[in-house]
Design an enzyme around this catalytic site. Structure first.
Site, mmCIF file in Angstrom:
data_model
loop_
_atom_site.group_PDB
_atom_site.id
_atom_site.type_symbol
_atom_site.label_atom_id
_atom_site.label_comp_id
_atom_site.label_asym_id
_atom_site.label_seq_id
_atom_site.Cartn_x
_atom_site.Cartn_y
_atom_site.Cartn_z
ATOM 1 N N CYS A 11 0.871 -1.175 0.000
ATOM 2 C CA CYS A 11 0.000 0.000 0.000
ATOM 3 C C CYS A 11 0.908 1.225 0.000
ATOM 4 O O CYS A 11 2.127 1.098 0.073
ATOM 5 C CB CYS A 11 -0.998 -0.006 1.158
ATOM 6 S SG CYS A 11 -0.316 0.147 2.814
ATOM 7 N N CYS A 85 -2.120 1.407 -4.300
ATOM 8 C CA CYS A 85 -0.865 2.060 -4.685
ATOM 9 C C CYS A 85 -0.816 2.350 -6.178
ATOM 10 O O CYS A 85 0.159 2.910 -6.679
ATOM 11 C CB CYS A 85 0.358 1.257 -4.236
ATOM 12 S SG CYS A 85 0.567 -0.312 -5.061
ATOM 13 N N CYS A 89 3.393 0.295 -8.363
ATOM 14 C CA CYS A 89 3.893 -1.075 -8.223
ATOM 15 C C CYS A 89 4.471 -1.570 -9.536
ATOM 16 O O CYS A 89 3.784 -1.560 -10.547
ATOM 17 C CB CYS A 89 2.759 -2.000 -7.793
ATOM 18 S SG CYS A 89 2.044 -1.515 -6.229
#
Length: 132
Positions: A11, A85, A89
């Site tokens: 996150c 996120c 990522c």
């Protein structure tokens, strides 16, 4: 010899959702799964309300610290679970990715964080079942 699957929870701040998910997975799966968590912009410390919510169910995450998300952590994981996120990522072909839409516990009181904690547990239980 079988290797343990590695699960990475991600996150933004690595201070709430991903820490609670990692705590649940360690608690429910024990040594059968390698557990990691990280954040694209890690906070200085774990959200104290997330710590309190997990303590209520007998899981202590006070010693955990937010960590920066690295490409190596993603490459070394079998399953990458993201929680808000977005594009931060890194994506690697062949990895299993799941995106869990969960409310952010940041700035919320314990009454608001409990249902998030419980939903994370439900999803972690499903994740464990899918790994077997």
């Amino acid at each position: 010899m079988t290797t343990r699957p590695a699960v990475l929870f991600v996150c933004v701040h690595n201070a709430g959702r991903s820490q609670m998910a990692a705590g649940w997975l360690r608690h429910l799966a024990g040594e059968t799964v390698e557990v990691r968590s990280a954040g694209s912009e890690p906070a200085d410390r774990i959200n104290p309300v997330a710590v309190e919510a997990m303590r209520e169910v007998g899981i202590d995450i006070t010693a955990n610290t937010p960590r920066i998300l690295t490409s190596e952590a993603v490459q070394d994981s079998d399953v990458v679970v993201t929680m808000g996120c977005g594009d931060a990522c890194p994506f690697y072909p062949g990895k299993r990715y799941e995106d869990w839409e969960l409310d952010d516990p940041a700035g919320q009181d314990i009454e608001a964080v409990r249902p998030i904690r419980d939903e994370i547990r439900r999803r972690v239980e499903e994740l464990i079942a899918s790994l077997s």
